[in-house]
Design a protein around this motif. Sequence first.
Motif, PDB file in Angstrom:
ATOM      1  N   VAL A  47     -62.599  54.593  67.044  1.00  0.00           N
ATOM      2  CA  VAL A  47     -62.589  54.631  65.581  1.00  0.00           C
ATOM      3  C   VAL A  47     -63.551  55.622  64.939  1.00  0.00           C
ATOM      4  O   VAL A  47     -63.460  55.870  63.739  1.00  0.00           O
ATOM      5  N   PHE A  48     -64.456  56.236  65.674  1.00  0.00           N
ATOM      6  CA  PHE A  48     -65.444  57.103  65.033  1.00  0.00           C
ATOM      7  C   PHE A  48     -64.828  58.350  64.410  1.00  0.00           C
ATOM      8  O   PHE A  48     -65.361  58.897  63.440  1.00  0.00           O
ATOM      9  N   ASN A  49     -63.719  58.842  64.978  1.00  0.00           N
ATOM     10  CA  ASN A  49     -63.082  60.006  64.342  1.00  0.00           C
ATOM     11  C   ASN A  49     -62.644  59.679  62.926  1.00  0.00           C
ATOM     12  O   ASN A  49     -62.736  60.509  62.011  1.00  0.00           O
ATOM     13  N   GLU A  50     -62.196  58.458  62.708  1.00  0.00           N
ATOM     14  CA  GLU A  50     -61.727  58.035  61.383  1.00  0.00           C
ATOM     15  C   GLU A  50     -62.876  57.731  60.434  1.00  0.00           C
ATOM     16  O   GLU A  50     -62.792  58.011  59.234  1.00  0.00           O
ATOM     17  N   LEU A  51     -63.967  57.183  60.951  1.00  0.00           N
ATOM     18  CA  LEU A  51     -65.073  56.729  60.105  1.00  0.00           C
ATOM     19  C   LEU A  51     -66.088  57.820  59.789  1.00  0.00           C
ATOM     20  O   LEU A  51     -66.626  57.866  58.677  1.00  0.00           O
ATOM     21  N   PHE A  52     -66.359  58.679  60.770  1.00  0.00           N
ATOM     22  CA  PHE A  52     -67.438  59.647  60.597  1.00  0.00           C
ATOM     23  C   PHE A  52     -66.982  61.101  60.615  1.00  0.00           C
ATOM     24  O   PHE A  52     -67.723  61.979  60.181  1.00  0.00           O
ATOM     25  N   PHE A  53     -65.774  61.371  61.100  1.00  0.00           N
ATOM     26  CA  PHE A  53     -65.277  62.752  61.152  1.00  0.00           C
ATOM     27  C   PHE A  53     -63.864  62.844  60.580  1.00  0.00           C
ATOM     28  O   PHE A  53     -62.965  63.436  61.195  1.00  0.00           O
ATOM     29  N   ALA A 109     -79.344  50.133  64.546  1.00  0.00           N
ATOM     30  CA  ALA A 109     -79.261  50.875  63.285  1.00  0.00           C
ATOM     31  C   ALA A 109     -77.908  51.543  63.091  1.00  0.00           C
ATOM     32  O   ALA A 109     -77.458  51.732  61.946  1.00  0.00           O
ATOM     33  N   ILE A 110     -77.224  51.904  64.186  1.00  0.00           N
ATOM     34  CA  ILE A 110     -75.885  52.483  64.051  1.00  0.00           C
ATOM     35  C   ILE A 110     -74.948  51.493  63.363  1.00  0.00           C
ATOM     36  O   ILE A 110     -74.093  51.874  62.558  1.00  0.00           O
ATOM     37  N   GLY A 111     -75.131  50.211  63.675  1.00  0.00           N
ATOM     38  CA  GLY A 111     -74.302  49.188  63.042  1.00  0.00           C
ATOM     39  C   GLY A 111     -74.556  49.021  61.560  1.00  0.00           C
ATOM     40  O   GLY A 111     -73.767  48.363  60.865  1.00  0.00           O
ATOM     41  N   LEU A 112     -75.629  49.609  61.053  1.00  0.00           N
ATOM     42  CA  LEU A 112     -75.955  49.531  59.626  1.00  0.00           C
ATOM     43  C   LEU A 112     -75.607  50.808  58.875  1.00  0.00           C
ATOM     44  O   LEU A 112     -75.775  50.864  57.643  1.00  0.00           O
ATOM     45  N   LEU A 113     -75.122  51.819  59.582  1.00  0.00           N
ATOM     46  CA  LEU A 113     -74.865  53.118  58.955  1.00  0.00           C
ATOM     47  C   LEU A 113     -73.709  53.064  57.952  1.00  0.00           C
ATOM     48  O   LEU A 113     -72.658  52.490  58.238  1.00  0.00           O
ATOM     49  N   THR A 184     -61.698  44.096  68.550  1.00  0.00           N
ATOM     50  CA  THR A 184     -60.431  44.808  68.344  1.00  0.00           C
ATOM     51  C   THR A 184     -59.275  43.840  68.110  1.00  0.00           C
ATOM     52  O   THR A 184     -58.181  44.271  67.730  1.00  0.00           O
ATOM     53  N   LEU A 185     -59.496  42.548  68.321  1.00  0.00           N
ATOM     54  CA  LEU A 185     -58.469  41.554  68.010  1.00  0.00           C
ATOM     55  C   LEU A 185     -58.346  41.318  66.506  1.00  0.00           C
ATOM     56  O   LEU A 185     -57.361  40.741  66.042  1.00  0.00           O
ATOM     57  N   LEU A 186     -59.356  41.770  65.756  1.00  0.00           N
ATOM     58  CA  LEU A 186     -59.268  41.680  64.301  1.00  0.00           C
ATOM     59  C   LEU A 186     -58.132  42.553  63.784  1.00  0.00           C
ATOM     60  O   LEU A 186     -57.750  43.536  64.428  1.00  0.00           O
ATOM     61  N   PRO A 187     -57.571  42.229  62.622  1.00  0.00           N
ATOM     62  CA  PRO A 187     -56.637  43.170  61.991  1.00  0.00           C
ATOM     63  C   PRO A 187     -57.289  44.543  61.862  1.00  0.00           C
ATOM     64  O   PRO A 187     -58.498  44.636  61.623  1.00  0.00           O
ATOM     65  N   HIS A 188     -56.490  45.591  62.033  1.00  0.00           N
ATOM     66  CA  HIS A 188     -57.056  46.926  62.106  1.00  0.00           C
ATOM     67  C   HIS A 188     -57.913  47.274  60.889  1.00  0.00           C
ATOM     68  O   HIS A 188     -58.989  47.879  61.043  1.00  0.00           O
ATOM     69  N   ASP A 189     -57.482  46.884  59.693  1.00  0.00           N
ATOM     70  CA  ASP A 189     -58.254  47.241  58.514  1.00  0.00           C
ATOM     71  C   ASP A 189     -59.613  46.552  58.502  1.00  0.00           C
ATOM     72  O   ASP A 189     -60.613  47.124  58.070  1.00  0.00           O
ATOM     73  N   GLN A 190     -59.673  45.316  59.021  1.00  0.00           N
ATOM     74  CA  GLN A 190     -60.955  44.627  59.099  1.00  0.00           C
ATOM     75  C   GLN A 190     -61.846  45.214  60.203  1.00  0.00           C
ATOM     76  O   GLN A 190     -63.068  45.302  60.037  1.00  0.00           O
ATOM     77  N   PHE A 191     -61.241  45.608  61.309  1.00  0.00           N
ATOM     78  CA  PHE A 191     -62.007  46.251  62.378  1.00  0.00           C
ATOM     79  C   PHE A 191     -62.632  47.543  61.876  1.00  0.00           C
ATOM     80  O   PHE A 191     -63.813  47.814  62.122  1.00  0.00           O
ATOM     81  N   VAL A 192     -61.853  48.332  61.134  1.00  0.00           N
ATOM     82  CA  VAL A 192     -62.363  49.590  60.596  1.00  0.00           C
ATOM     83  C   VAL A 192     -63.403  49.340  59.512  1.00  0.00           C
ATOM     84  O   VAL A 192     -64.408  50.061  59.415  1.00  0.00           O
ATOM     85  N   ALA A 193     -63.205  48.304  58.712  1.00  0.00           N
ATOM     86  CA  ALA A 193     -64.104  48.033  57.588  1.00  0.00           C
ATOM     87  C   ALA A 193     -65.459  47.512  58.048  1.00  0.00           C
ATOM     88  O   ALA A 193     -66.510  47.954  57.553  1.00  0.00           O
ATOM     89  N   TRP A 194     -65.492  46.555  58.993  1.00  0.00           N
ATOM     90  CA  TRP A 194     -66.766  45.949  59.390  1.00  0.00           C
ATOM     91  C   TRP A 194     -66.826  45.476  60.850  1.00  0.00           C
ATOM     92  O   TRP A 194     -67.909  45.349  61.406  1.00  0.00           O
ATOM     93  N   GLY A 195     -65.675  45.276  61.478  1.00  0.00           N
ATOM     94  CA  GLY A 195     -65.694  44.712  62.826  1.00  0.00           C
ATOM     95  C   GLY A 195     -66.380  45.590  63.851  1.00  0.00           C
ATOM     96  O   GLY A 195     -67.051  45.080  64.771  1.00  0.00           O
TER      97      GLY A 195
END
Length: 437
Positions: A47-53, A109-113, A184-195
């Motif tokens: 997911v980092f390509n979507e969140l940070f790049f 700290a990465i989890g708080l970025l 990753t069992l979370l719905p994709h939007d929730q995984f991307v948002a905070w999971g």
Amino acid sequence: MSADEADDSQPITVDATQLRRVSAGSLIGTAIEWYDYFVYGLIAALVFNELFFPTFDPTVGTIVAFLSFAIGFVARPAGSIIFGHLGDKIGRRNTLIATVVVMGISSGAIGLLPTYNTIGVWAPILLVVLRIIEGLSVGGEWGGAVLMVVEHAPPEKRAFYGAMPQYGSPIGNLGSSGVVALVTLLPHDQFVAWGWRIPFLISFLLMGIALYIRFKVDESPEFAKIVHEDRTVKVPLFHVLRTSWRRVLIGVCASLVGSAPFYLLTTFIVNFGTETLHLAASILLTGTMLGAVLEGIAIYFGGRLGDKFTPWKTVGVTALVSVVLAFPLMALVGTASPPLVIIGISVGIGLLGLPYGALGSMMANMFPGRSRYTAVAVSYNVSGAIGGFAPSIALASLTVFNGTIWATATLLALSMLITAAGGIFAGRSARNDATAP
């Protein structure tokens, strides 16, 4: 090895209770460090390509995310010099306490970025900075953990106890894969948002556990003897480069088993399986988790074989097994059949445990005690810096080779062949020591 350093390796008696405590501390502390480190690779693949790049093309963004993963490996040699210096000057125990604090804070700290959509370009910059700090920490961890147990252990069981920190790799892999599989069992939007943050935030709790354990461990008696006899060196790195640079090169080759092939079979395969083979992430993570179990079993046998046949023979011979099986195992992955993919990944990871189990004692035996932390740490982490680029190279090769797995199989076989060569040359060095006047 010079005559004035020959007594560094003389056996020192130690209380059995303390030996068990040191073994547990090295294993658990290293497992927590590797958990933190592996979590980054898995989340980067997903997911980092979507969140940070997000401004890059998706494929390019994934490559950039993998490069941010590899940057941590580039930082590892610097960390090995910094923490190796401390380990050879102020002791193994205090240095290992420092490494786990640095890793726990940077990983948590990465989890708080905030992500790119929140603070723009500062998000990937901060991510890379924290990844570099992670790399500095890992640069000092493995070598110190190995030395703590090897320098406490009786000579006839050095390989067995020297394998304890290596168990941290499959345990950390199993823990990180398990936690990531759950989120990753979370719905994709929730995984991307905070999971995706949860695996990183767990690092704060794990740091507390590791500190509790390491504060209860005594200093290495071998290092205490060096300090008592006033045989520490002013600048350990200079001492290593002057007296042991050829052995450092041998150590770099042998240590490749701990980075390039492992990350090809975990970080890269997770991305390859989801993006190219269109498999569910849970299938790939099942393979990596089963592989972690098999690797742990293989590490045990690798350590036992190291005490029976010498560590260098174990590293050299067992690494060749992976060379022979690299192409058949990657062929199983290339079928895209879930059961065969799981078998290919898990067996491939498992085989790495045989040379890895004997690696720690082999590395410790190669260097004199007063600069040993620096020598082992530099050798292992220069190799890690090289191997850390394996996922990026493998991903780039997919474009060149039209998405086939064969280039990856070649990289896997080549990295294990280099490991085998390192073991063989370590044996030559050991024989030279035995015949030296």
